[in-house]
Motif scaffolding. Structure first.
Motif, mmCIF file in Angstrom:
data_model
loop_
_atom_site.group_PDB
_atom_site.id
_atom_site.type_symbol
_atom_site.label_atom_id
_atom_site.label_comp_id
_atom_site.label_asym_id
_atom_site.label_seq_id
_atom_site.Cartn_x
_atom_site.Cartn_y
_atom_site.Cartn_z
ATOM 1 N N LYS A 237 0.797 -1.223 0.000
ATOM 2 C CA LYS A 237 0.000 0.000 0.000
ATOM 3 C C LYS A 237 0.830 1.273 0.000
ATOM 4 C CE LYS A 237 -4.139 -2.062 2.027
ATOM 5 N NZ LYS A 237 -5.083 -2.063 3.171
ATOM 6 N N LYS B 47 1.165 0.871 -6.837
ATOM 7 C CA LYS B 47 0.336 0.546 -7.997
ATOM 8 C C LYS B 47 0.930 1.101 -9.285
ATOM 9 C CE LYS B 47 -3.966 0.452 -5.337
ATOM 10 N NZ LYS B 47 -5.294 1.074 -5.133
ATOM 11 N N PHE C 94 2.118 -2.417 -11.470
ATOM 12 C CA PHE C 94 1.253 -2.948 -12.530
ATOM 13 C C PHE C 94 1.821 -2.717 -13.927
ATOM 14 C CE2 PHE C 94 -2.040 -2.611 -9.124
ATOM 15 C CZ PHE C 94 -2.311 -3.970 -9.055
ATOM 16 N N ARG D 44 -4.289 -7.600 -7.598
ATOM 17 C CA ARG D 44 -5.481 -6.782 -7.875
ATOM 18 C C ARG D 44 -6.630 -7.156 -6.939
ATOM 19 N NH1 ARG D 44 -5.361 -3.360 -11.963
ATOM 20 N NH2 ARG D 44 -3.987 -3.676 -13.774
ATOM 21 N N GLU E 45 -8.872 -4.075 -6.525
ATOM 22 C CA GLU E 45 -8.836 -3.339 -7.794
ATOM 23 C C GLU E 45 -9.914 -3.857 -8.744
ATOM 24 O OE1 GLU E 45 -6.446 -0.764 -8.982
ATOM 25 O OE2 GLU E 45 -6.634 -0.582 -6.829
#
Length: 213
Positions: free
Chosen positions: A186, A191, A195, A208, A213
């Motif tokens: 986090k 992110k 990704f 995800r 997500e």
């Protein structure tokens, strides 16, 4: 090569110094450095050295990073945490010769440094010299060079032993407290960095779902 930097809470205030020293060396090699934090002691999302191990394992096994630089006060806890996961071989590196010999003899993919012990005047120079030696040439070539054959043979044996003894990473992660795993992912830029660079769809899907997500 894509290198990930991860700092835990006790040494988070040194993140900027470590990042600059690492990037200075990486830039000369054409390597990319992704800073996963912690970025300061005031970060809302904190990381322990155990969470460093979880994050590092996800980055390395997914292909989002080729190498991880991390540490803690002594470097020992982070090293143990990283080596608790499949696909990670982490060395404890205190000085430039440690960095060089770990790369050439053990051919690992992560290092843990002591960011409190002996971290005084000239610390940034020691960091630069460690990173210079760690990434000075292709790893796994042996040291001294005449030892390359038995050292490479031993590394292959170690790889077989680890493959036999470790479970699949997703099996390992799903056996842990899922909030512990999620809290390791986090960081402010996780992110954005993860990704776009992740190359394993099964790990991507798991992350995800874990993060909603």
């Amino acid at each position: 090569m894509r290198i990930a930097l991860i700092n835990e809470n006790s040494q988070a205030e040194k993140n900027g110094l470590i990042y600059r020293s690492l990037k200075k060396v990486a830039d000369t090699k054409g390597y990319e450095v992704d800073n996963y934090g912690m970025y300061s002691a005031e970060d809302e999302n904190t990381l322990t050295y155990v969470q460093n191990g979880i994050l590092a394992a996800i980055l390395l096994n997914s292909g989002a990073a080729d190498y991880v630089v991390t540490g803690c006060g002594t470097g020992e806890g982070a090293m143990l945490a990283l080596n608790s996961f499949p696909g990670v071989i982490c060395g404890h590196v205190c000085d430039p010769s440690d960095g060089y010999m770990f790369a050439q003899i053990n051919d690992g993919n992560a290092v843990s440094l002591p960011f409190a012990k002996g971290f005084g005047w000239g610390a940034e120079l020691n960091l630069e010299y460690i990173f210079e030696k760690l990434f000075s040439e292709q790893s796994g070539q042996g040291y001294p060079r005449e030892r390359v054959v038995p050292e490479q043979r031993n590394k292959k044996v170690l790889d077989v032993v680890r493959e036999n003894n470790f479970k699949n990473l997703l099996t390992c992660l799903k056996g842990l407290d899922q909030e512990l795993v999620a809290s390791s992912l986090k960081g402010d830029q996780f992110k954005e960095l993860f990704f776009v660079n992740c190359r394993d769809e099964s790990i991507r899907s798991y992350v995800r779902e874990l993060l909603g997500e």
